[in-house]
Motif scaffolding. Structure first.
Motif, short mmCIF file in Angstrom:
data_model
loop_
_atom_site.label_atom_id
_atom_site.label_comp_id
_atom_site.label_asym_id
_atom_site.label_seq_id
_atom_site.Cartn_x
_atom_site.Cartn_y
_atom_site.Cartn_z
N LEU A 1 -9.97 15.89 31.80
CA LEU A 1 -9.05 16.30 32.87
C LEU A 1 -9.07 15.32 34.03
CD1 LEU A 1 -9.63 20.18 33.00
CD2 LEU A 1 -7.68 18.94 32.02
N GLU A 2 -10.26 14.84 34.41
CA GLU A 2 -10.33 13.88 35.52
C GLU A 2 -9.77 12.52 35.11
OE1 GLU A 2 -13.38 11.95 38.81
OE2 GLU A 2 -13.96 13.73 37.65
N SER B 1 -17.48 9.42 23.85
CA SER B 1 -17.46 10.86 23.57
C SER B 1 -17.41 11.56 24.92
CB SER B 1 -18.72 11.27 22.80
OG SER B 1 -18.74 12.67 22.61
N ILE B 2 -16.37 12.35 25.15
CA ILE B 2 -16.17 12.95 26.47
C ILE B 2 -15.99 14.46 26.36
CG2 ILE B 2 -15.16 10.83 27.41
CD1 ILE B 2 -12.40 12.19 27.20
N ARG C 1 -6.32 10.75 36.79
CA ARG C 1 -6.38 9.42 37.41
C ARG C 1 -5.51 8.41 36.65
NH1 ARG C 1 -10.01 8.87 41.41
NH2 ARG C 1 -11.44 10.61 41.74
N ALA C 2 -5.48 8.54 35.32
CA ALA C 2 -4.65 7.63 34.53
C ALA C 2 -3.17 7.81 34.86
CB ALA C 2 -4.89 7.87 33.04
N MET C 3 -2.78 9.02 35.17
CA MET C 3 -1.38 9.28 35.47
C MET C 3 -0.92 8.57 36.75
SD MET C 3 -0.98 13.33 34.43
CE MET C 3 0.79 13.34 34.72
N MET D 1 -4.93 3.81 26.26
CA MET D 1 -6.01 4.77 26.48
C MET D 1 -5.64 6.05 25.72
SD MET D 1 -7.44 6.40 30.08
CE MET D 1 -8.04 4.82 30.68
N ALA D 2 -6.36 6.33 24.64
CA ALA D 2 -6.02 7.45 23.76
C ALA D 2 -7.10 8.52 23.81
CB ALA D 2 -5.85 6.95 22.33
N PHE D 3 -6.67 9.76 24.06
CA PHE D 3 -7.56 10.92 24.01
C PHE D 3 -7.32 11.63 22.68
CE2 PHE D 3 -6.64 10.18 28.51
CZ PHE D 3 -7.92 10.17 29.06
N ASP D 4 -8.33 11.62 21.81
CA ASP D 4 -8.22 12.24 20.49
C ASP D 4 -9.03 13.53 20.47
OD1 ASP D 4 -6.70 10.09 19.70
OD2 ASP D 4 -8.41 8.99 18.88
#
Length: 251
Positions: A22-23, A15-16, A27-29, A171-174
């Motif tokens: 954003l960070e 949970s973020i 970094r993932a990019m 890595m999925a941001f939901d």
């Protein structure tokens, strides 16, 4: 890794906050790429979950059972050109997912509780029915018919995905998790929904095969990010939201 007939993957959930997102994203990019699906790896997901009258799958999750199974129909961006019937199995910290692409007509039949088209397929086109791509549909509809599973809740969210070939990592941001009544039109972009997660929060899911590359592991463990693993289920969260806002009774 495999367990019997299941191909297994690790799944980590966090949970973020938006600031952490954003960070992590920036970094993932640097060492991952966006998923080829959607614009810049972003797309909308709607899932319709099936459960029995006693909400057994929901209650098993809340009871902390290490082995569970969920059934759902999934669509993307409100479109009906790709509709998936999926079975998701949980084995402790591992997951296994089987999926079959179905037609709009088959989707409507499943929603109505009519699984006769599967038996017709088995009787009249055994080779097709036995093929691997229809395995989830064949297995799932037999279970749904025997257990009298019916649509219970709609789960909506926006997803942004980064992938890495090393370790087959996703890595999925939901974000913007919302719950809707299962009695509405699954393909309606204006289906009424209610918030199902704390404002400003989102769920990070990291899935991988046999190992997690060191640069991703170090990112997730960075002290400045203070990430904590979570066992929250989008299905469970939306069931609660539906109960609180829309009056659906949970057993």
């Amino acid at each position: 890794m495999r367990y019997k007939t299941h191909g297994l993957r690790h799944e980590l959930k966090y949970s973020i906050s938006y600031a952490q997102y954003l960070e992590l994203r920036s970094r993932a990019m640097c060492f991952m790429r966006h998923d080829e699906n959607g614009a810049d790896g972003q797309y909308f997901i709607r899932s319709l979950y099936l459960d029995d009258i006693y909400m057994a799958d929901y209650n098993q999750k809340n009871a902390g059972l290490s082995r569970r199974r969920k059934y759902r129909i999934r669509i993307y961006d409100h479109r009906d050109d790709v509709i998936k019937f999926e079975i998701k199995d949980k084995f402790d910290s591992y997951i296994s997912k089987k999926s079959s692409v179905i037609t709009r007509q088959q989707c409507d039949s499943i929603i109505k509780g009519d699984f006769s088209f599967v038996s017709d397929m088995i009787l009249h086109d055994r080779e097709r029915a036995a093929s691997e791509k229809y395995r989830a549909l064949r297995m799932g509809c037999i279970d749904c018919a025997c257990k009298v599973l019916r649509p219970q809740v709609v789960v909506d969210y926006d997803r942004e995905v980064f992938v890495c070939d090393e370790g087959n990592v996703r890595m999925a941001f939901d974000m913007n998790l919302r719950a809707g009544q299962a009695t509405g039109d699954l393909f309606d972009p204006h289906l009424p929904t209610v918030p199902a997660y704390e404002n400003g929060k989102m769920i990070l899911e990291v899935k991988y095969d046999d190992y997690l590359p060191g640069f991703i592991r170090r990112l997730l463990r960075a002290k400045r990010l203070s990430l904590w693993q979570s066992a929250e289920s989008k299905y469970s969260l939306c069931c609660v939201a539906q109960s609180n806002y829309l009056g659906k009774v949970l057993y």
